[in-house]
Design an enzyme around this catalytic site. Sequence first.
Site, PDB file in Angstrom:
ATOM      1  N   HIS A   1       0.854  -1.179   0.000  1.00 50.23           N
ATOM      2  CA  HIS A   1       0.000   0.000   0.000  1.00 50.23           C
ATOM      3  C   HIS A   1       0.898   1.241   0.000  1.00 50.23           C
ATOM      4  O   HIS A   1       1.775   1.372   0.853  1.00 50.23           O
ATOM      5  CB  HIS A   1      -0.872  -0.026   1.266  1.00 50.23           C
ATOM      6  CG  HIS A   1      -1.954   1.000   1.298  1.00 50.23           C
ATOM      7  ND1 HIS A   1      -1.706   2.354   1.382  1.00 50.23           N
ATOM      8  CD2 HIS A   1      -3.304   0.876   1.278  1.00 50.23           C
ATOM      9  CE1 HIS A   1      -2.841   3.013   1.408  1.00 50.23           C
ATOM     10  NE2 HIS A   1      -3.836   2.143   1.351  1.00 50.23           N
TER      11      HIS A   1
ATOM     12  N   HIS B   1       0.387   2.515  11.540  1.00 49.05           N
ATOM     13  CA  HIS B   1       1.506   3.453  11.458  1.00 49.05           C
ATOM     14  C   HIS B   1       1.442   4.520  12.547  1.00 49.05           C
ATOM     15  O   HIS B   1       0.417   4.729  13.190  1.00 49.05           O
ATOM     16  CB  HIS B   1       1.575   4.110  10.075  1.00 49.05           C
ATOM     17  CG  HIS B   1       0.465   5.063   9.761  1.00 49.05           C
ATOM     18  ND1 HIS B   1      -0.834   4.683   9.559  1.00 49.05           N
ATOM     19  CD2 HIS B   1       0.478   6.411   9.581  1.00 49.05           C
ATOM     20  CE1 HIS B   1      -1.590   5.721   9.269  1.00 49.05           C
ATOM     21  NE2 HIS B   1      -0.827   6.795   9.287  1.00 49.05           N
TER      22      HIS B   1
ATOM     23  N   GLU C   1      -3.185  14.001  11.896  1.00 54.12           N
ATOM     24  CA  GLU C   1      -4.177  13.669  10.878  1.00 54.12           C
ATOM     25  C   GLU C   1      -5.590  13.826  11.429  1.00 54.12           C
ATOM     26  O   GLU C   1      -5.974  13.145  12.381  1.00 54.12           O
ATOM     27  CB  GLU C   1      -3.988  12.223  10.407  1.00 54.12           C
ATOM     28  CG  GLU C   1      -2.595  11.905   9.886  1.00 54.12           C
ATOM     29  CD  GLU C   1      -2.402  10.428   9.601  1.00 54.12           C
ATOM     30  OE1 GLU C   1      -3.379   9.650   9.729  1.00 54.12           O
ATOM     31  OE2 GLU C   1      -1.275  10.031   9.266  1.00 54.12           O
TER      32      GLU C   1
ATOM     33  N   HIS D   1      -5.894  11.792  14.896  1.00 51.63           N
ATOM     34  CA  HIS D   1      -4.727  11.037  15.348  1.00 51.63           C
ATOM     35  C   HIS D   1      -3.547  12.005  15.333  1.00 51.63           C
ATOM     36  O   HIS D   1      -2.974  12.295  14.280  1.00 51.63           O
ATOM     37  CB  HIS D   1      -4.464   9.833  14.433  1.00 51.63           C
ATOM     38  CG  HIS D   1      -5.621   8.881  14.356  1.00 51.63           C
ATOM     39  ND1 HIS D   1      -6.054   8.313  13.174  1.00 51.63           N
ATOM     40  CD2 HIS D   1      -6.456   8.424  15.319  1.00 51.63           C
ATOM     41  CE1 HIS D   1      -7.092   7.527  13.413  1.00 51.63           C
ATOM     42  NE2 HIS D   1      -7.356   7.574  14.702  1.00 51.63           N
TER      43      HIS D   1
ATOM     44  N   HIS E   1      -2.067   4.175  15.081  1.00 49.70           N
ATOM     45  CA  HIS E   1      -3.410   3.906  14.586  1.00 49.70           C
ATOM     46  C   HIS E   1      -3.329   3.052  13.331  1.00 49.70           C
ATOM     47  O   HIS E   1      -2.250   2.718  12.847  1.00 49.70           O
ATOM     48  CB  HIS E   1      -4.178   5.201  14.327  1.00 49.70           C
ATOM     49  CG  HIS E   1      -3.509   6.141  13.367  1.00 49.70           C
ATOM     50  ND1 HIS E   1      -2.412   6.892  13.681  1.00 49.70           N
ATOM     51  CD2 HIS E   1      -3.790   6.456  12.074  1.00 49.70           C
ATOM     52  CE1 HIS E   1      -2.037   7.631  12.661  1.00 49.70           C
ATOM     53  NE2 HIS E   1      -2.860   7.377  11.653  1.00 49.70           N
TER      54      HIS E   1
END
Length: 434
Positions: free
Chosen positions: A292, A335, A341, A365, A371
């Site tokens: 990803h 991560h 964020e 976050h 998270h």
Amino acid sequence: MSSEHPGKPAYSPGFGNEHSSEAVPGALPVGQNSPQRPPLALYAEQVSGSAFTEPRAQNRRSWLYRIRPSAVHPPFARIANGGLRGAPFTETEPDPNRLRWDPLPEPAPDTDFITGLRTLGGNGDIRQRSGLAIHLYAANTSMRDRVFSNSDGELLIVPEHGTLQLHTEFGIIRATPGDIALIPRGVRFRADLPDGTARGYVCENYGRPFVLPDLGPVGANGLANARDFLAPSAAYEDIERPVEVINKFCGNLWAATYGHSPLDVVAWHGTHVPYLYDLRRFNVLGSISYDHPDPSIFTVLTSPSDTPGLAGIDFVVFAPRWLVGEDTFRPPYFHRNVMSEYMGLISGSYDAKAEGFRPGGGSLHNMMSAHGPDRETFDRASAADLVPQKTDDGLAFMFETRWPVTLTEQARSGGQLQHGYDQVWDGLARNFSL
């Protein structure tokens, strides 16, 4: 005289381009900006969104040809801020915990876009032109004889429910869920609600204006295309009746009652202009082999900082896309990030959360908080048959910022904060074995 010439929403394409538009043929001067006698006895006025001496590529300014100059107004007086707050944010301590909110409740009757704004939090310093504020709005009435401008920063508006018809000095922007509207610093506008109600998100950018990110090794194409950002066509109001003009200045609201509408620009040209963008036009790039990619690949707009590659704000969209990675855990990976964020959901669901993350809600976050996918999503993705898969059942976005986001007290105690958010990761058991 009292008449409106609003026109219909019409646009010219190209982010950052020199645009021009006239609601009446011949209203734009030819060959110069400020003739001794502008056409149609209009007043020439420049609005500058950058210092005069900034490099040409970064300079933001527009020339407006209006019925009355902006200088014609009485003194402004302080009014109540309502649910708006501004930086520096000091009502609460910065919080390292993962946080998530439900959508705003239905507003009280006669709540317009301005009175319906509620600040969740932010960072930086308005007076130093750094950082951001994150606001939510919920409204059920149009702004009647009220106009708003923001001296503190530009506004990136993300509708989640209902249409916003924004009558700006430059013309009309009609933003529906799935669109974003960008209102530059200092540009006046009125928000009407054709659908009767509206709800959504606002990123107030105190720092350098949003631009398209550089593409680097990606090449010349991909992500958001400049031609898909649409500037409005000129549309003016020639209205002589009391109009309340509200100005947000250094975090506080000030108001003055004009005897006319300040949305009286008959023609304009320049680069300091509002834009409309359809997020569904975002050209998603991703892996066609394995793993990803980092979420930076989904950046629509960025507000650069003084450090190359480190944004004051990135605006990121998780648009419909194909997932084809082989031997890959396809949802966003676990991560911790030096950036903070805030994520919102416009429609549908988000592929990293099974439940609890609702349209109109949001999650925060802050920097270095761990998270990622919840347990149910992890279990499902770990066992999935990795055939090509279209992810098109949701539209989510993220405001990502270089500094931690500090909450307002109303975001901490207003009733929408979900308790027990940490529990979505319960059950991620030890699987290690030799």
